[in-house]
Structure formats: structure tokens, C-alpha cells
Design an enzyme around this catalytic site. Structure first.
Site, PDB file in Angstrom:
ATOM      1  N   TYR A 170       0.835  -1.207   0.000  1.00  0.00           N
ATOM      2  CA  TYR A 170       0.000   0.000   0.000  1.00  0.00           C
ATOM      3  C   TYR A 170       0.862   1.247   0.000  1.00  0.00           C
ATOM      4  CZ  TYR A 170       0.906   0.836   4.991  1.00  0.00           C
ATOM      5  OH  TYR A 170       1.507   1.105   6.195  1.00  0.00           O
ATOM      6  N   CYS A 171       0.230   2.362  -0.399  1.00  0.00           N
ATOM      7  CA  CYS A 171       0.859   3.680  -0.340  1.00  0.00           C
ATOM      8  C   CYS A 171      -0.188   4.643   0.210  1.00  0.00           C
ATOM      9  CB  CYS A 171       1.398   4.097  -1.707  1.00  0.00           C
ATOM     10  SG  CYS A 171       0.131   4.291  -2.970  1.00  0.00           S
ATOM     11  N   ARG A 172      -0.244   5.853  -0.299  1.00  0.00           N
ATOM     12  CA  ARG A 172      -1.239   6.809   0.190  1.00  0.00           C
ATOM     13  C   ARG A 172      -2.602   6.569  -0.457  1.00  0.00           C
ATOM     14  NH1 ARG A 172      -3.560  11.799  -0.324  1.00  0.00           N
ATOM     15  NH2 ARG A 172      -2.751  12.232  -2.388  1.00  0.00           N
TER      16      ARG A 172
ATOM     17  N   ILE B 186      -3.580   4.043   2.246  1.00  0.00           N
ATOM     18  CA  ILE B 186      -3.792   4.361   3.660  1.00  0.00           C
ATOM     19  C   ILE B 186      -4.973   5.313   3.830  1.00  0.00           C
ATOM     20  CG2 ILE B 186      -2.219   6.339   3.845  1.00  0.00           C
ATOM     21  CD1 ILE B 186      -2.267   3.516   6.416  1.00  0.00           C
TER      22      ILE B 186
END
Length: 142
Positions: free
Chosen positions: A101-103, A130
Site C-alpha cells: 500500500y501507499c497513500r 492508507i
């Protein structure tokens, strides 16, 4: 003539958009690889199901400052924007299961494609990153 122009325009548009990417990962199961995009709720369930298992890794591909501001408990971080991302991710065990995952899932989608090309066996990209995780009120740690 008008019908032909409409068909040509439709073909040109289809070809133009075919190369566009939203940063998301289309589900792939080629050979022994599983590459799939999943929702935050599916990611939460996956984390619960795999808690404590050595062959399950949560990979955060955001920057160190983003990671420090709050991340999923147990996640490791490899900055997708770092020049050595491919080298660092390539050091990971390709036989483990990864939740990435990232933003918002732009960088994670790209990271998952790198991991796919490197031969990782099972990789899941959390759609919405996130931001979606926190919107669903799932916990983070600092």
C-alpha cells in the site's frame, strides 16, 4: 461517411485510452503468480487472517515521513520514490505473500508491477491506500 468517421474516432479513442494507467493493478494469475488489487476491508481481513505468519509481509511504499506519520502495524517500508527501490524490493523473499500500500494506491500499483516483473509469487495492492484504510477507521501506528 459520417458512420465511417464515427467508427474511426471510436477506434482512435480506444487506442489512446488503452495506454492510460490509473496506477491500479488489474487482477492477474499467470502461471504461479497471483497479482490482485483488493479493498481496504479485504486487506484488513487478510491481515487478521495472517497475523503472526512469517510468510506474510505488509509493505508500505510511501516516503519515510509518510510512514512515520502513521502506518499499518507490522508494515515494513521501502520508499517507491527512492532510486534504489527495485534493488531493495528485489532483496525480499519472492515466495512470501505481500500486501502493498501507499497513500492512495498510485505508487503501490506501480510497485506491484515492479514486483510482478521481478517474479514475486503473490502480491496484493490495497486499493485506495492508507487513505481508504483510515476512512474505514482501521488502526494505524506511529
Amino acid at each position: 461517411m459520417r458512420k465511417l468517421a464515427t467508427i474511426i474516432l471510436a477506434a482512435v479513442l480506444a487506442i489512446s485510452f488503452a495506454g492510460c494507467s490509473t496506477g491500479t493493478t488489474a487482477p492477474t494469475t499467470s502461471g504461479s503468480q497471483i497479482i490482485k488489487e483488493i479493498s481496504a476491508s479485504e486487506a484488513f481481513a487478510m491481515i487478521q487472517e495472517n497475523s503472526g505468519k512469517a510468510d506474510f509481509v505488509i509493505l508500505d511504499v510511501r516516503t519515510p515521513s509518510e510512514f512515520a506519520a502513521g502506518h499499518i502495524e507490522g508494515a515494513i517500508m521501502i520508499d517507491f520514490n527512492a532510486s534504489n527501490f527495485s534493488t531493495e524490493v528485489g532483496k525480499l523473499d519472492k515466495d512470501k505473500t505481500y500486501l502493498v500500500y501507499c497513500r492512495t494506491s498510485n505508487r503501490s500499483g506501480q510497485a506491484v508491477n515492479v514486483m510482478k516483473d521481478l517474479g514475486f509469487k503473490e502480491v496484493y495492492d490495497m486499493d485506495g491506500g492508507i487513505v481508504a484504510w483510515e476512512a474505514a477507521a482501521y488502526p494505524t501506528v506511529k
